[in-house]
Design a protein around this motif. Structure first.
Motif, mmCIF file in Angstrom:
data_model
loop_
_atom_site.group_PDB
_atom_site.id
_atom_site.type_symbol
_atom_site.label_atom_id
_atom_site.label_comp_id
_atom_site.label_asym_id
_atom_site.label_seq_id
_atom_site.Cartn_x
_atom_site.Cartn_y
_atom_site.Cartn_z
ATOM 1 N N VAL A 119 0.844 -1.190 0.000
ATOM 2 C CA VAL A 119 0.000 0.000 0.000
ATOM 3 C C VAL A 119 0.880 1.241 0.000
ATOM 4 C CG1 VAL A 119 -1.890 -1.176 1.231
ATOM 5 C CG2 VAL A 119 -0.203 0.141 2.527
ATOM 6 N N ALA A 120 0.297 2.337 -0.446
ATOM 7 C CA ALA A 120 0.958 3.637 -0.381
ATOM 8 C C ALA A 120 0.117 4.535 0.522
ATOM 9 C CB ALA A 120 1.079 4.251 -1.764
ATOM 10 N N LEU A 121 0.774 5.186 1.459
ATOM 11 C CA LEU A 121 0.122 6.178 2.304
ATOM 12 C C LEU A 121 0.477 7.527 1.701
ATOM 13 C CD1 LEU A 121 1.108 4.616 5.728
ATOM 14 C CD2 LEU A 121 -0.950 4.214 4.393
ATOM 15 N N CYS A 122 -0.554 8.269 1.310
ATOM 16 C CA CYS A 122 -0.344 9.459 0.490
ATOM 17 C C CYS A 122 -0.813 10.732 1.183
ATOM 18 C CB CYS A 122 -1.125 9.321 -0.817
ATOM 19 S SG CYS A 122 -0.714 7.866 -1.780
ATOM 20 N N LEU A 123 -0.199 11.825 0.775
ATOM 21 C CA LEU A 123 -0.669 13.161 1.119
ATOM 22 C C LEU A 123 -0.900 13.871 -0.206
ATOM 23 C CD1 LEU A 123 -1.216 15.283 3.341
ATOM 24 C CD2 LEU A 123 1.101 16.098 2.928
ATOM 25 N N ASP A 124 -2.137 14.293 -0.443
ATOM 26 C CA ASP A 124 -2.491 14.936 -1.706
ATOM 27 C C ASP A 124 -2.057 14.102 -2.912
ATOM 28 O OD1 ASP A 124 -3.546 17.104 -0.297
ATOM 29 O OD2 ASP A 124 -1.615 18.142 -0.281
ATOM 30 N N GLU A 125 -2.354 12.818 -2.875
ATOM 31 C CA GLU A 125 -2.047 11.876 -3.954
ATOM 32 C C GLU A 125 -0.563 11.569 -4.135
ATOM 33 O OE1 GLU A 125 -4.551 10.178 -5.534
ATOM 34 O OE2 GLU A 125 -5.815 11.277 -4.130
ATOM 35 N N THR A 126 0.302 12.158 -3.311
ATOM 36 C CA THR A 126 1.737 11.882 -3.387
ATOM 37 C C THR A 126 2.101 10.856 -2.324
ATOM 38 O OG1 THR A 126 2.204 14.129 -4.145
ATOM 39 C CG2 THR A 126 4.051 12.882 -3.215
ATOM 40 N N PRO A 127 2.650 9.700 -2.730
ATOM 41 C CA PRO A 127 3.048 8.700 -1.731
ATOM 42 C C PRO A 127 4.151 9.237 -0.813
ATOM 43 C CG PRO A 127 2.983 7.726 -3.916
ATOM 44 C CD PRO A 127 2.865 9.212 -4.096
ATOM 45 N N TRP A 128 3.926 9.144 0.487
ATOM 46 C CA TRP A 128 4.922 9.494 1.508
ATOM 47 C C TRP A 128 5.554 8.240 2.087
ATOM 48 C CZ3 TRP A 128 4.035 13.812 5.602
ATOM 49 C CH2 TRP A 128 4.038 15.061 4.971
ATOM 50 N N VAL A 129 4.734 7.212 2.261
ATOM 51 C CA VAL A 129 5.170 5.952 2.860
ATOM 52 C C VAL A 129 4.603 4.824 2.011
ATOM 53 C CG1 VAL A 129 5.036 4.463 4.908
ATOM 54 C CG2 VAL A 129 5.137 6.955 5.195
ATOM 55 N N VAL A 130 5.432 3.816 1.751
ATOM 56 C CA VAL A 130 4.928 2.588 1.146
ATOM 57 C C VAL A 130 5.142 1.472 2.155
ATOM 58 C CG1 VAL A 130 5.095 3.177 -1.297
ATOM 59 C CG2 VAL A 130 7.094 2.278 -0.131
ATOM 60 N N ALA A 131 4.178 0.585 2.216
ATOM 61 C CA ALA A 131 4.242 -0.509 3.186
ATOM 62 C C ALA A 131 4.023 -1.833 2.470
ATOM 63 C CB ALA A 131 3.189 -0.310 4.275
ATOM 64 N N ARG A 132 4.721 -2.836 2.968
ATOM 65 C CA ARG A 132 4.582 -4.199 2.427
ATOM 66 C C ARG A 132 4.391 -5.134 3.607
ATOM 67 N NH1 ARG A 132 6.293 -7.653 -2.112
ATOM 68 N NH2 ARG A 132 7.304 -9.531 -1.307
ATOM 69 N N SER A 133 3.317 -5.902 3.553
ATOM 70 C CA SER A 133 3.029 -6.883 4.589
ATOM 71 C C SER A 133 3.084 -8.270 3.982
ATOM 72 C CB SER A 133 1.644 -6.632 5.191
ATOM 73 O OG SER A 133 1.585 -5.324 5.717
ATOM 74 N N VAL A 134 3.594 -9.223 4.754
ATOM 75 C CA VAL A 134 3.771 -10.595 4.279
ATOM 76 C C VAL A 134 3.319 -11.544 5.388
ATOM 77 C CG1 VAL A 134 5.424 -12.290 3.406
ATOM 78 C CG2 VAL A 134 5.803 -9.853 2.955
ATOM 79 N N ALA A 135 2.465 -12.488 5.035
ATOM 80 C CA ALA A 135 2.016 -13.504 5.990
ATOM 81 C C ALA A 135 2.073 -14.869 5.309
ATOM 82 C CB ALA A 135 0.598 -13.223 6.468
ATOM 83 N N PRO A 136 2.638 -15.876 5.973
ATOM 84 C CA PRO A 136 2.674 -17.219 5.391
ATOM 85 C C PRO A 136 1.258 -17.705 5.079
ATOM 86 C CG PRO A 136 4.075 -17.094 7.323
ATOM 87 C CD PRO A 136 3.271 -15.825 7.286
ATOM 88 N N LEU A 137 1.046 -18.140 3.867
ATOM 89 C CA LEU A 137 -0.274 -18.575 3.430
ATOM 90 C C LEU A 137 -0.816 -19.699 4.309
ATOM 91 C CD1 LEU A 137 -2.133 -17.638 1.198
ATOM 92 C CD2 LEU A 137 -1.203 -19.439 -0.249
ATOM 93 N N ALA A 138 0.049 -20.602 4.721
ATOM 94 C CA ALA A 138 -0.381 -21.743 5.536
ATOM 95 C C ALA A 138 -0.902 -21.322 6.906
ATOM 96 C CB ALA A 138 0.778 -22.724 5.710
ATOM 97 N N GLN A 139 -0.585 -20.098 7.360
ATOM 98 C CA GLN A 139 -1.004 -19.652 8.690
ATOM 99 C C GLN A 139 -2.262 -18.784 8.686
ATOM 100 O OE1 GLN A 139 2.296 -17.629 10.543
ATOM 101 N NE2 GLN A 139 3.658 -19.370 10.349
ATOM 102 N N LEU A 140 -2.757 -18.395 7.529
ATOM 103 C CA LEU A 140 -3.869 -17.433 7.481
ATOM 104 C C LEU A 140 -5.170 -17.978 8.052
ATOM 105 C CD1 LEU A 140 -3.309 -15.488 4.178
ATOM 106 C CD2 LEU A 140 -3.034 -14.691 6.519
#
Length: 142
Positions: A32-53
């Motif tokens: 995801v991108a966290l934006c201010l006025d459509e400009t990305p300030w922070v990008v985040a990446r989350s990862v979870a093992p599929l077998a644990q969901l």
């Protein structure tokens, strides 16, 4: 917040190591991108093992933040916070190169009432602070 990508795929090697899984194990990936006025300030990446969901239904978050789900869970334990300058390539965000952004990450454990073990969910959350944020805030570049 803007969802850049949400899919099933293979984690990067450092992500698999952080989650204590084999590198070639499938995982749920969300960027995801966290934006201010459509400009990305922070990008985040989350990862979870599929077998644990196991029915967590994280794929249904849509445009809601992962934190809106994560911090409602009564038994979440946060692992140590790590600082990094290594950023993965993000879908739809240009100008990110290794050593060009600072990031932080930690693993959250859900289902750890009696110690984190088999049956709990490990979720790696990584956030990278883009140069646009520093520029907009008038912070010096490094």
């Amino acid at each position: 917040m803007r969802v850049l990508r949400q899919c099933v795929g293979l984690p990067q090697r450092d992500e698999a190591l952080a989650l204590n899984i084999a590198p070639r194990r499938y995982a749920w990936l969300r960027e995801v991108a966290l934006c201010l006025d459509e400009t990305p300030w922070v990008v985040a990446r989350s990862v979870a093992p599929l077998a644990q969901l196991k029915g967590q239904r994280l794929e249904r978050l849509g445009e809601r933040s992962l934190g809106s789900w994560l911090f409602r869970q009564p038994d979440v334990v946060r692992g140590p916070l790590e600082v990094t300058t290594h950023a993965p390539l993000f879908a739809g965000v240009s100008g990110i190169q290794d050593d060009s952004v600072w990031g932080r990450r930690s693993v959250f454990y859900h289902g750890c009432k009696h110690g984190c073990q088999q049956g709990s969910l490990s979720l790696l959350v990584q956030e990278f602070f883009l140069p646009a944020m520093a520029d907009d805030l008038g912070l010096p570049s490094r």
